[in-house]
Design a protein around this motif. Structure first.
Motif, PDB file in Angstrom:
ATOM      1  N   VAL A   1       0.829  -1.212   0.000  1.00  0.00           N
ATOM      2  CA  VAL A   1       0.000   0.000   0.000  1.00  0.00           C
ATOM      3  C   VAL A   1       0.860   1.258   0.000  1.00  0.00           C
ATOM      4  O   VAL A   1       0.531   2.238  -0.659  1.00  0.00           O
ATOM      5  CB  VAL A   1      -0.971  -0.003   1.211  1.00  0.00           C
ATOM      6  N   THR A   2       1.979   1.240   0.705  1.00  0.00           N
ATOM      7  CA  THR A   2       2.805   2.452   0.850  1.00  0.00           C
ATOM      8  C   THR A   2       3.936   2.539  -0.176  1.00  0.00           C
ATOM      9  O   THR A   2       4.754   3.462  -0.118  1.00  0.00           O
ATOM     10  CB  THR A   2       3.402   2.533   2.270  1.00  0.00           C
ATOM     11  N   HIS A   3       3.986   1.606  -1.102  1.00  0.00           N
ATOM     12  CA  HIS A   3       5.044   1.593  -2.121  1.00  0.00           C
ATOM     13  C   HIS A   3       5.142   2.959  -2.822  1.00  0.00           C
ATOM     14  O   HIS A   3       4.146   3.560  -3.182  1.00  0.00           O
ATOM     15  CB  HIS A   3       4.771   0.505  -3.156  1.00  0.00           C
ATOM     16  N   GLY A   4       6.353   3.427  -2.986  1.00  0.00           N
ATOM     17  CA  GLY A   4       6.576   4.689  -3.685  1.00  0.00           C
ATOM     18  C   GLY A   4       6.577   5.912  -2.784  1.00  0.00           C
ATOM     19  O   GLY A   4       6.801   7.023  -3.251  1.00  0.00           O
ATOM     20  N   THR A   5       6.329   5.720  -1.498  1.00  0.00           N
ATOM     21  CA  THR A   5       6.365   6.838  -0.556  1.00  0.00           C
ATOM     22  C   THR A   5       7.632   6.740   0.285  1.00  0.00           C
ATOM     23  O   THR A   5       8.191   5.654   0.453  1.00  0.00           O
ATOM     24  CB  THR A   5       5.145   6.834   0.385  1.00  0.00           C
TER      25      THR A   5
END
Length: 168
Positions: free
Chosen positions: A64-68
Motif C-alpha cells: 500500500v505504501t510503495h513509492g512513498t
C-alpha cells in the motif's frame, strides 16, 4: 519484529524467508513421496513464516505504501520509534523495557485503522478479526489533526502497523 520493520521502511529490497523444522542437519526440506516439494502443508514440518499474520500484514503495508518515503519520524531517544510512509501508512514499535504511551503525529487522514500486526482485516465487513489478547491495540484512531494516542506494551507483539486500506 525485525521483519516487520524491514517491510515498513522504504530502504532496500526486502526478502522474506520460510523455513522448516529438522533434527537431521544433513536432511533436505520436507517433500512428497515423489520427491517434489509442491503443495507441502504448512505448519507440519514447514514453519511458513511468510503466512504469519505479522508478516502478511506488514507485507500488505509495504504494498500500500510503495513509492512513498519515510516521513514524520518520532522516537523517544531510546528504543521506541514511529514513522509514516507518506499519508498512506504509519508504523510504530516499542523495543524498550517499558510501555510506549504517547500522542504522535501519523500523517494519516482521520479515521480508525486496524492494527495489522495483532489483527487480520476482513475487507468485506471492514472489521479487525483474530486479535490475540496481548494488550497491544487492535485499532488505532487518528484524530482530524493527524495525531494518534498510542499505548504499546513491551510484550511479544509490540508493533502497530496501519494503513489507509484497512479502516474500520
Amino acid at each position: 519484529m525485525a521483519v516487520s520493520f524491514m517491510l515498513a521502511h522504504d530502504y532496500g529490497v526486502p526478502r522474506i524467508m520460510s523455513s522448516y523444522y529438522f533434527t537431521d542437519s544433513e536432511a533436505g526440506p520436507p517433500s512428497h513421496p515423489d520427491g517434489s516439494t509442491k503443495d507441502v502443508t504448512c505448519f507440519d514440518e514447514w514453519v511458513c513464516e511468510h503466512r504469519w499474520r505479522q508478516i502478511t500484514g506488514s507485507s500488505w503495508f509495504r504494498k500500500v505504501t510503495h513509492g512513498t518515503g519515510v516521513d514524520n519520524w518520532w522516537d523517544n531517544n531510546s528504543n521506541q520509534i514511529a514513522f509514516s510512509r507518506g499519508s498512506l501508512g504509519w508504523y510504530a514499535v516499542n523495543n524498550d523495557a517499558y510501555a510506549m504511551d504517547a500522542t504522535i503525529y501519523t500523517g494519516l487522514p482521520a479515521g480508525t485503522y486496524c492494527n495489522l500486526y495483532v489483527s487480520s482485516y476482513d475487507k468485506d465487513t471492514k472489521a479487525c478479526v483474530d486479535k490475540e489478547n496481548v494488550g497491544t491495540p487492535s485499532t488505532v484512531t487518528v484524530k482530524s489533526n493527524g495525531d494518534a494516542s498510542v499505548y504499546i506494551p513491551n510484550n511479544s507483539n509490540p508493533v502497530i502497523v496501519i494503513h489507509v486500506d484497512a479502516t474500520v
